[in-house]
Design a protein around this motif. Structure first.
Motif, short mmCIF file in Angstrom:
data_model
loop_
_atom_site.label_atom_id
_atom_site.label_comp_id
_atom_site.label_asym_id
_atom_site.label_seq_id
_atom_site.Cartn_x
_atom_site.Cartn_y
_atom_site.Cartn_z
N TRP A 66 0.83 -1.21 0.00
CA TRP A 66 0.00 0.00 0.00
C TRP A 66 0.86 1.26 0.00
CZ3 TRP A 66 -5.15 -1.93 1.55
CH2 TRP A 66 -5.14 -3.06 2.37
N SER A 125 8.91 3.27 11.09
CA SER A 125 7.85 2.38 10.60
C SER A 125 6.53 2.78 11.22
CB SER A 125 8.15 0.93 10.99
OG SER A 125 8.07 0.81 12.41
N GLY A 126 5.45 2.27 10.63
CA GLY A 126 4.14 2.53 11.19
C GLY A 126 4.03 1.99 12.61
N SER A 127 4.61 0.84 12.85
CA SER A 127 4.55 0.25 14.19
C SER A 127 5.26 1.13 15.21
CB SER A 127 5.21 -1.14 14.19
OG SER A 127 4.54 -2.00 13.29
N ASN A 130 3.14 4.08 15.98
CA ASN A 130 2.01 3.79 16.87
C ASN A 130 2.46 3.48 18.29
OD1 ASN A 130 -0.36 4.25 15.33
ND2 ASN A 130 0.16 2.47 14.08
N TYR A 159 -5.74 -2.43 12.20
CA TYR A 159 -4.33 -2.82 12.07
C TYR A 159 -3.45 -1.60 12.33
CZ TYR A 159 -0.07 -5.09 10.54
OH TYR A 159 1.19 -5.63 10.52
N HIS A 160 -2.55 -1.76 13.29
CA HIS A 160 -1.66 -0.66 13.64
C HIS A 160 -0.20 -1.10 13.70
CE1 HIS A 160 -5.18 1.82 14.35
NE2 HIS A 160 -5.69 0.84 15.06
N GLY A 161 0.07 -2.32 13.26
CA GLY A 161 1.44 -2.79 13.25
C GLY A 161 1.63 -3.97 14.18
N GLU A 233 -7.99 3.62 12.10
CA GLU A 233 -7.66 3.98 10.71
C GLU A 233 -8.94 4.58 10.11
OE1 GLU A 233 -6.90 -0.38 10.96
OE2 GLU A 233 -6.08 0.03 8.97
N ASP A 266 -4.76 6.81 12.53
CA ASP A 266 -3.67 6.08 11.87
C ASP A 266 -3.88 6.14 10.36
OD1 ASP A 266 -1.93 4.28 10.77
OD2 ASP A 266 -2.22 2.74 12.30
N VAL A 268 -1.55 5.54 8.12
CA VAL A 268 -0.38 4.91 7.51
C VAL A 268 -0.69 4.47 6.08
CG1 VAL A 268 1.06 2.82 7.64
CG2 VAL A 268 0.79 4.28 9.64
N ILE A 269 -1.91 4.00 5.85
CA ILE A 269 -2.32 3.63 4.48
C ILE A 269 -2.99 4.79 3.76
CG2 ILE A 269 -4.06 2.28 3.21
CD1 ILE A 269 -3.28 -0.14 4.87
N LYS A 295 4.40 4.90 5.04
CA LYS A 295 4.20 4.33 3.70
C LYS A 295 4.35 5.35 2.57
CE LYS A 295 1.46 0.33 5.20
NZ LYS A 295 2.25 -0.85 4.97
C1 LIG Z 1 -2.81 1.40 9.21
C2 LIG Z 1 -1.47 0.82 9.50
N1 LIG Z 1 -0.82 1.18 10.61
C3 LIG Z 1 0.39 0.71 10.91
C4 LIG Z 1 1.01 -0.20 10.09
C5 LIG Z 1 2.34 -0.76 10.48
O1 LIG Z 1 3.33 -0.25 9.69
P1 LIG Z 1 4.76 -0.98 9.60
O2 LIG Z 1 4.54 -2.27 8.88
O3 LIG Z 1 5.59 0.01 8.84
O4 LIG Z 1 5.23 -1.16 10.99
C6 LIG Z 1 0.39 -0.59 8.91
C7 LIG Z 1 1.04 -1.54 8.00
O5 LIG Z 1 0.47 -2.00 7.03
C8 LIG Z 1 -0.89 -0.09 8.61
O6 LIG Z 1 -1.57 -0.49 7.52
#
Ligand SMILES: Cc1ncc(COP(=O)(O)O)c(C=O)c1O
Length: 465
Positions: A66, A125-127, A130, A159-161, A233, A266, A268-269, A295
């Motif tokens: 994504w 990273s997203g994780s 978060n 989903y947040h990682g 999200e 969030d 991230v996407i 992302k």
């Molecule tokens: C909405 C959302 N938050 C957080 C993450 C986590 O990101 P990362 O894989 O970079 O840790 C993702 C990963 O797909 C995501 O879709």
């Protein structure tokens, strides 16, 4: 079979396939199955296409993960990275240090971000971002002397990682099972999926009201003085591209405001154009206290994430860092100069080429083609917003009954998609699409033509099984 590795390349010990099997544990992969089938090795890309080591080309219908908004060989981003590597390959921003690339990108990002967000913190990273949200929420409330106001409410299927904190916010069993998650203090409220969870005849608005009431009941039951934040999200991605019911975000925000519960979003996407606005906060009228980005921030070319915050949060955090002596949080490669330079150039390209306008221009064709599958005998629901969409497959459209063996059809469909030169993402017995934002109308048609052939194959296979 996920990859086209020949049996020869798997048994030849020097092949890339064999060496991959020998040395790597892959994320989101059945490790034992991987030993048997090996990897699909992607060697490069060209616009919205990627190609494997046998020369097969695929439309990357998921923009990688994504994220590759500008496709897989955007020279401007490559140049920006190379130039930055020459000028200043590394420095950090701990302990009152700074470097020009981070100063410049932070300013640009805050200026383009939704109103009210005035400061940014960078991670990789997203994780990590978060996890930073969880820590900021705790630090903020400790700073205000509200030592019991710490719980965070996330959502089932969100989903947040995958780190200990972010993985706890995630509401998917695969990310919790056998990892001993979630950690205490993280709660999950309902997933806002009208098709699956609304009552018979319940309108989207009425369903959204019910979800907001459920959230309020949870806050009251836990005690508003113990609930610090809500995180979501705008559109759930990995949970299946769940577009929330109309009025959901307005209602959820109103509940949060009533109990001084921070709203963490969030994106991230969704961030950087995916929904047809620069940020989905605009698409859904959300006024976040904390905003998470990653992302498409670098089109995936460099690891980078960002947490933006309001002055209210920043001021409390700043005061607390002054009291303690330092804000004890940071990543060695957070605000990495090369990531900053690539992010800045991504933003330049988004603006100069009006990528958001382009998304709006092509989104109609994307939606029309996706919705054309609604009449297919196994398509239960079509979900779509901007350039993100999904189909959900069902064994019985009337009763919305899922397939007896979850995932089987989806897996077979993914194989057929690959055979038809298309990468998409299986989400249970469904499929998600989030192509590079540069995709053209004719490429969207090409993508769904390929998908249509794969779906017909999968349906035939299902009927014959
Ligand atoms: C909405 C959302 N938050 C957080 C993450 C986590 O990101 P990362 O894989 O970079 O840790 C993702 C990963 O797909 C995501 O879709």
């Amino acid at each position: 079979m996920t990859g086209p590795a020949s049996s020869h390349s798997l048994t030849s010990p020097n092949s890339l396939h064999a060496r991959d099997i020998a040395y790597s544990l892959h994320p989101y992969t059945n490790a034992r199955r991987h030993e048997q089938i090996g990897p699909l090795i992607i060697k490069g890309g060209d616009g919205i296409h990627v190609f494997d080591d046998s020369g097969n080309r695929y439309i990357e219908g998921m923009a990688g993960l994504w994220n590759a908004a500008l496709g897989f060989n955007e020279e401007r981003l490559i140049e920006a990275g190379v130039k930055q590597l020459r000028e200043q390959p590394y420095y950090h921003n701990f302990n009152h240090r700074a470097h020009p690339a981070a100063i410049e990108f932070a300013e640009r990002l805050v200026k383009v971000a939704p109103e009210g967000l005035t400061k940014v913190f960078f991670a990789n990273s997203g994780s990590e971002a978060n996890d930073t949200v969880i820590k900021l929420v705790r630090y903020f409330n400790n700073a205000l002397g509200r030592r019991s106001k710490k719980k965070i409410i996330a959502r089932l299927r969100g989903y947040h990682g995958i780190t200990i904190g972010a993985g706890s916010l995630t509401g998917l069993p695969l990310n919790h099972d056998d990892f001993d998650l979630p950690i205490p203090g993280i709660l999950h409220t309902a997933c806002p999926h009208h098709y699956r969870y609304a009552e018979k005849g319940e309108s989207e608005e009425a369903y959204a009201t019910r979800l907001a009431e459920q959230l309020e009941a949870m806050i009251l039951e836990e005690g508003p003085d113990t609930v610090a934040a809500f995180i979501g999200e705008p559109i759930m991605g990995a949970g299946g591209v769940i577009v929330p019911p109309r009025t959901y975000w307005e209602k959820v925000q109103a509940v949060c405001r009533r109990y001084d519960v921070l709203v963490a979003v969030d994106e991230v996407i969704c961030g950087f154009g995916r929904t047809g606005h620069m940020f989905a906060c605009e698409t859904f009228n959300i006024e976040p206290d904390l905003l998470v980005l990653s992302k498409q921030i670098t089109s995936g070319y460099q690891p980078l994430s960002a947490v933006l915050m309001t002055s209210r949060i920043y001021d409390a955090v700043a005061d607390n860092s002054n009291r303690i002596g330092s804000f004890g949080h940071g990543f060695t490669t957070g605000a990495h100069p090369v990531a900053m330079a690539v992010a800045l150039e991504s933003l330049n390209v988004y603006e100069e080429r009006d990528i958001v306008g382009h998304v709006r221009d092509v989104a109609g064709v994307f939606e029309e083609r996706l919705r054309s599958f609604a009449n297919h005998p196994i398509v239960g629901e079509v979900r779509c917003c901007g350039l993100i969409g999904a189909l959900e497959f069902v064994a019985d459209k009337e009763t919305k009954t899922a397939f007896a063996q979850p995932g089987m059809l989806g897996s077979y469909l993914m194989q057929r998609a690959l055979a038809n030169g298309l990468m998409a993402r299986q989400v249970g017995d469904g499929v998600a699409f989030a192509p590079p934002l540069i995709i053209t109308k004719s490429q969207i048609n090409d993508m769904f033509d390929r998908f249509s052939r794969a779906l017909d194959d999968a349906y035939k296979w299902h009927r014959e099984a």
